[in-house]
Motif scaffolding. Structure first.
Motif, PDB file in Angstrom:
ATOM      1  N   ALA A   1       0.949  14.864   9.995  1.00 48.05           N
ATOM      2  CA  ALA A   1       1.493  13.960   8.974  1.00 48.05           C
ATOM      3  C   ALA A   1       2.900  14.371   8.566  1.00 48.05           C
ATOM      4  N   ILE A   2       3.817  13.427   8.576  1.00 47.22           N
ATOM      5  CA  ILE A   2       5.168  13.676   8.103  1.00 47.22           C
ATOM      6  C   ILE A   2       5.189  13.782   6.581  1.00 47.22           C
ATOM      7  N   ALA A   3       4.243  13.093   5.913  1.00 47.34           N
ATOM      8  CA  ALA A   3       4.142  13.141   4.450  1.00 47.34           C
ATOM      9  C   ALA A   3       2.690  13.422   4.075  1.00 47.34           C
ATOM     10  N   PRO A   4       2.236  14.675   4.175  1.00 47.13           N
ATOM     11  CA  PRO A   4       0.831  14.972   3.892  1.00 47.13           C
ATOM     12  C   PRO A   4       0.445  14.751   2.437  1.00 47.13           C
ATOM     13  N   TYR A   5       1.421  14.765   1.541  1.00 43.25           N
ATOM     14  CA  TYR A   5       1.158  14.486   0.129  1.00 43.25           C
ATOM     15  C   TYR A   5       2.110  13.386  -0.314  1.00 43.25           C
ATOM     16  N   PHE A   6       1.549  12.304  -0.844  1.00 45.95           N
ATOM     17  CA  PHE A   6       2.356  11.130  -1.201  1.00 45.95           C
ATOM     18  C   PHE A   6       1.738  10.505  -2.444  1.00 45.95           C
ATOM     19  N   ILE A   7       2.554  10.309  -3.464  1.00 41.78           N
ATOM     20  CA  ILE A   7       2.073   9.780  -4.744  1.00 41.78           C
ATOM     21  C   ILE A   7       2.910   8.568  -5.134  1.00 41.78           C
ATOM     22  N   THR A   8       2.248   7.500  -5.575  1.00 42.80           N
ATOM     23  CA  THR A   8       2.949   6.372  -6.190  1.00 42.80           C
ATOM     24  C   THR A   8       2.378   6.149  -7.581  1.00 42.80           C
ATOM     25  N   TRP A   9       3.187   5.595  -8.447  1.00 43.60           N
ATOM     26  CA  TRP A   9       2.767   5.337  -9.818  1.00 43.60           C
ATOM     27  C   TRP A   9       3.563   4.163 -10.367  1.00 43.60           C
ATOM     28  N   GLY A  10       3.063   3.547 -11.412  1.00 49.07           N
ATOM     29  CA  GLY A  10       3.796   2.446 -12.007  1.00 49.07           C
ATOM     30  C   GLY A  10       3.124   1.891 -13.247  1.00 49.07           C
ATOM     31  N   ILE A  11       3.912   1.183 -14.034  1.00 48.64           N
ATOM     32  CA  ILE A  11       3.437   0.448 -15.213  1.00 48.64           C
ATOM     33  C   ILE A  11       4.056  -0.944 -15.155  1.00 48.64           C
ATOM     34  N   VAL A  12       3.230  -1.964 -15.269  1.00 51.17           N
ATOM     35  CA  VAL A  12       3.697  -3.347 -15.215  1.00 51.17           C
ATOM     36  C   VAL A  12       3.262  -4.057 -16.482  1.00 51.17           C
ATOM     37  N   ARG A  13       4.198  -4.686 -17.130  1.00 47.01           N
ATOM     38  CA  ARG A  13       3.928  -5.466 -18.335  1.00 47.01           C
ATOM     39  C   ARG A  13       4.143  -6.934 -18.028  1.00 47.01           C
ATOM     40  N   LYS A  14       3.112  -7.761 -18.214  1.00 46.83           N
ATOM     41  CA  LYS A  14       3.241  -9.219 -18.070  1.00 46.83           C
ATOM     42  C   LYS A  14       3.328  -9.837 -19.453  1.00 46.83           C
ATOM     43  N   GLY A  15       4.383 -10.643 -19.658  1.00 46.09           N
ATOM     44  CA  GLY A  15       4.637 -11.223 -20.972  1.00 46.09           C
ATOM     45  C   GLY A  15       5.717 -10.421 -21.663  1.00 46.09           C
ATOM     46  N   THR A  16       6.944 -10.879 -21.600  1.00 47.06           N
ATOM     47  CA  THR A  16       8.054 -10.098 -22.131  1.00 47.06           C
ATOM     48  C   THR A  16       8.483 -10.642 -23.496  1.00 47.06           C
ATOM     49  N   PHE A  17       9.379 -11.615 -23.508  1.00 47.73           N
ATOM     50  CA  PHE A  17       9.829 -12.199 -24.766  1.00 47.73           C
ATOM     51  C   PHE A  17       8.825 -13.253 -25.238  1.00 47.73           C
ATOM     52  N   TRP A  18       9.001 -13.711 -26.460  1.00 47.73           N
ATOM     53  CA  TRP A  18       8.015 -14.614 -27.067  1.00 47.73           C
ATOM     54  C   TRP A  18       7.829 -15.890 -26.257  1.00 47.73           C
ATOM     55  N   ASN A  19       8.894 -16.352 -25.589  1.00 46.91           N
ATOM     56  CA  ASN A  19       8.825 -17.589 -24.810  1.00 46.91           C
ATOM     57  C   ASN A  19       8.757 -17.334 -23.307  1.00 46.91           C
ATOM     58  N   ARG A  20       8.452 -16.092 -22.893  1.00 47.92           N
ATOM     59  CA  ARG A  20       8.371 -15.744 -21.480  1.00 47.92           C
ATOM     60  C   ARG A  20       7.004 -15.106 -21.185  1.00 47.92           C
ATOM     61  N   PRO A  21       5.920 -15.868 -21.240  1.00 48.00           N
ATOM     62  CA  PRO A  21       4.581 -15.283 -21.045  1.00 48.00           C
ATOM     63  C   PRO A  21       4.298 -14.829 -19.624  1.00 48.00           C
TER      64      PRO A  21
ATOM     65  N   MET B   1       0.864  -1.175   0.000  1.00 51.24           N
ATOM     66  CA  MET B   1       0.000   0.000   0.000  1.00 51.24           C
ATOM     67  C   MET B   1       0.901   1.225   0.000  1.00 51.24           C
ATOM     68  N   PRO B   2       0.380   2.416  -0.336  1.00 50.00           N
ATOM     69  CA  PRO B   2       1.200   3.632  -0.246  1.00 50.00           C
ATOM     70  C   PRO B   2       1.683   3.834   1.188  1.00 50.00           C
ATOM     71  N   GLN B   3       3.000   3.932   1.380  1.00 45.47           N
ATOM     72  CA  GLN B   3       3.572   3.894   2.719  1.00 45.47           C
ATOM     73  C   GLN B   3       3.194   5.078   3.602  1.00 45.47           C
ATOM     74  N   ALA B   4       2.741   6.166   3.013  1.00 41.37           N
ATOM     75  CA  ALA B   4       2.344   7.307   3.829  1.00 41.37           C
ATOM     76  C   ALA B   4       1.175   6.966   4.738  1.00 41.37           C
ATOM     77  N   LEU B   5       0.351   5.994   4.364  1.00 41.86           N
ATOM     78  CA  LEU B   5      -0.748   5.587   5.233  1.00 41.86           C
ATOM     79  C   LEU B   5      -0.225   5.098   6.572  1.00 41.86           C
ATOM     80  N   ALA B   6       0.903   4.404   6.557  1.00 46.01           N
ATOM     81  CA  ALA B   6       1.491   3.896   7.791  1.00 46.01           C
ATOM     82  C   ALA B   6       2.255   4.975   8.546  1.00 46.01           C
ATOM     83  N   SER B   7       2.992   5.834   7.837  1.00 46.49           N
ATOM     84  CA  SER B   7       3.801   6.852   8.519  1.00 46.49           C
ATOM     85  C   SER B   7       2.964   7.991   9.069  1.00 46.49           C
ATOM     86  N   ASN B   8       1.759   8.192   8.531  1.00 46.41           N
ATOM     87  CA  ASN B   8       0.930   9.318   8.954  1.00 46.41           C
ATOM     88  C   ASN B   8      -0.095   8.971  10.022  1.00 46.41           C
TER      89      ASN B   8
END
Length: 525
Positions: free
Chosen positions: A418-438, A258-265
Motif C-alpha cells: 500500500a502506498i497509503a497504508p493509513y488514510f483518514i478523511t473527515w468532514g462536517i456538512v451543514r444544510k440550511g445556511t441563511f434564513w432564506n437558503r434552506p 469513497m476514501p481514495q486510498a481504497l483505489a490507490s492501495n
C-alpha cells in the motif's frame, strides 16, 4: 532494510483513540439532545427500499424524510414494495407544456429539461426512469506547488433504470445503464498531488460504460446485482443525507465518493469505470437497520485507459477483488425520530500479483535520483479494511430539513504494497445556511494521507550512507483541507465555490504548500 515502527504505531494508536473518543462523545451528546426534543420515532413507510439515487419528475425534490443511508429505508422492506410497483402512478396533465411558462417555473422544475411535455412522467409510470447530468470541476493554485496553473474538467452522464416489476407486472428485477463522458485537464498533475483535487478528473478522458447491470431484490432479506459495475457503488461508499452524497459535498477526490486510498492501495473498482462483477446484500432483520454484503469484481489496471473505453471482457485481468461490508443504521431519518447514525466496517482481499511498495518510490524522487538496489519483489494477494461513520449532530427545531452531519473514515492497507497504508478523511456538512437558503450547504473537511513508512525509512538509510545532501526526498505524507459553499438556487443546479489547502504536495517537502481556488457546478437534466 529493517524498519522500527513502534513509535509510529503508538502515535497512530493515540491519534485513533483521540478521534474515536471525540466522535463517540459527539454521538452520545447528539442522541441525548435528540431524545430530549423528540419523543417519537416515526417511520417512512412509503420509501423505496431499493432505489439508490433517483430523481422523481413530478415531486418537489428528494423527500426530506429520506433515510440517512445509501442502502435505502432503514424501516420498510415489506410487501407491497417488493416485486411490485415501486413508483406511484402520477397523472399526466392533458395540456402539459413542452417548455416552462416563465423563468420562475423553470427554476421550480425538479430537472433542468422538465417533463418533456408529459413524456417523462409516462415513462416513469411504465417503470423507465431516464437520468442525465453535467458536472464540471475547475481549480487554480495562485500560490504553492511546482507551478501555478488553472484547469477545467467535466463529466456528462446519461442513462436509465428500467423497473421490470412496474413495466411487466412481474418481479424480473431492474436493468441499469449509464454512459459517462469525461474531458478536460487535471491540476493535480501540475502541483503535483497524490490525490486529485478535482473529483471528476481521471479514469480516461473518454466515453465509457459506467454501469450495465441487472439487479434483483429477491425478498426482504436479499438483493443481488451482476454485470459491469464499479465497487464504489456498494462498498466503502458514502452515506446519503438529504438525498445527496455526503462525501461528494467536497470537490476533492480524496473525499468524494469513497476514501481514495481504497483505489490507490488495491484493485478497487472506482467510478466511472465498470468491471465485470456481482454482489450479494443480506438484511438479517428484514429491514435496513443492518446490512451484510459481499462481492466479487474483476481487477484490471488498464480499465481507466482511454483506449479501453468500451472494454467489457477479461483481457488484462490480474485477479479478483473480494470485498465484504457490515453496515448499521441507528436512530431515525434525516427529519424524524432520533438523530441518525451510520456505521460501516469492511475489508477486502485482492488476489492480484503486484510489486511491493518499493516499486513506487521513484514517483516521489527526481528523475536522476540514485535509488540504489531497490528491494522490489512480487507479492501475491493484497488486503485491507475500512471503518466509516457519520452522525447527525443537530436538527433545527423550526425546520427539520435543516441539520448538521459529521463524518469520519479510516482506511488501512496492506503494509507490503500500500502506498497509503493509513488514510483518514473527515468532514462536517451543514444544510440550511441563511434564513432564506434552506437547501444551501457549508462544508468543511479534509484528509490525512500517510505514505508508507517503509519508503521514508529506505530513503533515510540511503541519506546516512550517501550523505544528507544526496538529493533524495523522504516521502512522509500529504494532508489537505477544504472549505466550500454549496449554492442551490433550484433542485437541478448546484454551484459550489471553495478553497483547498494542501500540505506537502506530492508527499514530500520538495514543494511549498499549495492554496487552491476551486469552482464546481452540477446540473441534473
Amino acid at each position: 532494510m529493517p524498519v522500527s515502527r513502534t513509535g509510529g504505531l503508538r502515535s497512530l494508536w493515540a491519534a485513533g483513540t483521540v478521534l474515536g473518543s471525540f466522535f463517540l462523545s459527539i454521538q452520545a451528546h447528539a442522541q441525548t439532545k435528540s431524545l430530549q426534543t423528540s419523543s417519537s420515532n416515526e417511520t417512512a413507510a412509503m420509501l423505496d427500499p431499493v432505489e439508490k439515487i433517483s430523481t422523481t419528475t413530478n415531486s418537489s425534490g428528494p423527500n426530506k424524510d429520506s433515510p440517512a443511508s445509501l442502502f435505502g429505508s432503514p424501516y420498510d422492506r415489506s410487501q407491497p414494495t417488493l416485486g411490485t410497483v415501486r413508483h406511484p402512478y402520477i397523472p399526466v396533465p392533458g395540456n402539459e407544456a413542452l417548455f416552462p411558462k416563465s423563468f420562475s417555473d423553470w427554476l421550480k422544475q425538479p430537472t433542468m429539461t422538465g417533463d418533456w411535455g408529459g413524456l417523462r412522467t409516462r415513462l416513469q409510470n411504465m417503470g423507465i426512469t431516464p437520468q442525465g447530468h453535467y458536472l464540471q470541476d475547475s481549480a487554480g493554485n495562485p500560490v504553492g506547488g511546482k507551478t501555478q496553473a488553472v484547469r477545467y474538467a467535466h463529466e456528462v452522464g446519461i442513462g436509465a433504470d428500467v423497473n421490470f416489476a412496474q413495466l411487466t407486472g412481474h418481479n424480473y428485477g431492474m436493468f441499469h445503464v449509464l454512459l459517462t463522458e469525461r474531458a478536460g485537464l487535471g491540476i493535480g498533475q501540475k502541483i503535483p498531488t497524490l490525490n486529485s483535487p478535482q473529483q471528476i478528473f481521471g479514469s480516461g478522458e473518454t466515453i465509457r460504460f459506467t454501469r450495465l447491470s441487472w439487479e434483483m431484490q429477491w425478498s426482504r432479506y436479499a438483493d443481488t446485482e451482476i454485470g459491469w459495475i464499479n465497487t464504489e457503488n456498494d462498498f466503502g461508499q458514502s452515506t446519503m443525507h438529504w438525498g445527496m452524497s455526503l462525501y461528494c459535498q467536497f470537490e476533492s477526490n480524496a473525499i468524494c465518493g469513497m476514501p481514495q486510498a481504497l483505489a490507490s492501495n488495491s484493485g478497487y473498482g472506482y467510478y466511472p469505470t465498470a468491471h465485470p462483477g456481482a454482489f450479494l446484500k443480506l438484511y438479517p432483520f428484514g429491514n435496513e437497520r443492518m446490512l451484510v454484503s459481499a462481492g466479487i469484481y474483476n481487477v484490471d489496471p488498464t480499465i481507466s485507459n482511454t483506449g479501453y473505453a468500451w472494454k467489457l471482457g477479461l483481457h488484462n485481468s490480474t485477479g479478483a477483488y473480494l470485498p465484504f461490508q457490515i453496515g448499521y443504521h441507528f436512530g431515525g431519518t434525516d427529519s424524524k425520530g432520533r438523530l441518525p447514525t451510520n456505521v460501516k466496517f469492511g475489508g477486502y482481499w485482492d488476489t492480484s500479483e503486484v510489486n511491493n511498495v518499493y516499486a513506487q518510490l521513484a514517483g516521489f524522487e527526481l528523475s536522476n535520483a540514485a535509488l540504489g538496489n531497490l528491494p522490489i519483489e512480487k507479492v501475491r494477494g493484497r488486503y485491507g479494511g475500512w471503518f466509516m461513520a457519520d452522525q447527525m449532530l443537530q436538527r433545527d427545531k423550526s425546520d427539520s430539513s435543516r441539520s448538521t452531519v459529521a463524518f469520519m473514515s479510516f482506511t488501512w492497507g496492506d503494509p507490503r504494497t500500500a502506498i497509503a497504508p493509513y488514510f483518514i478523511t473527515w468532514g462536517i456538512v451543514r444544510k440550511g445556511t441563511f434564513w432564506n437558503r434552506p437547501n444551501d450547504t457549508i462544508s468543511l473537511g479534509g484528509k490525512f494521507n500517510f505514505v508508507n513508512p517503509k519508503l521514508g525509512a529506505y530513503v533515510g538509510a540511503l541519506q546516512v550512507q550517501q550523505g544528507a545532501d544526496n538529493g533524495l526526498l523522504k516521502p512522509s505524507g500529504e494532508h489537505a483541507g477544504e472549505l466550500n459553499y454549496g449554492w442551490r438556487p433550484t433542485q437541478w443546479l448546484t454551484v459550489r465555490p471553495g478553497l483547498q489547502y494542501i500540505w506537502h504536495p506530492g508527499g514530500t517537502n520538495r514543494y511549498k504548500n499549495a492554496l487552491l481556488l476551486d469552482f464546481e457546478t452540477g446540473v441534473t437534466f
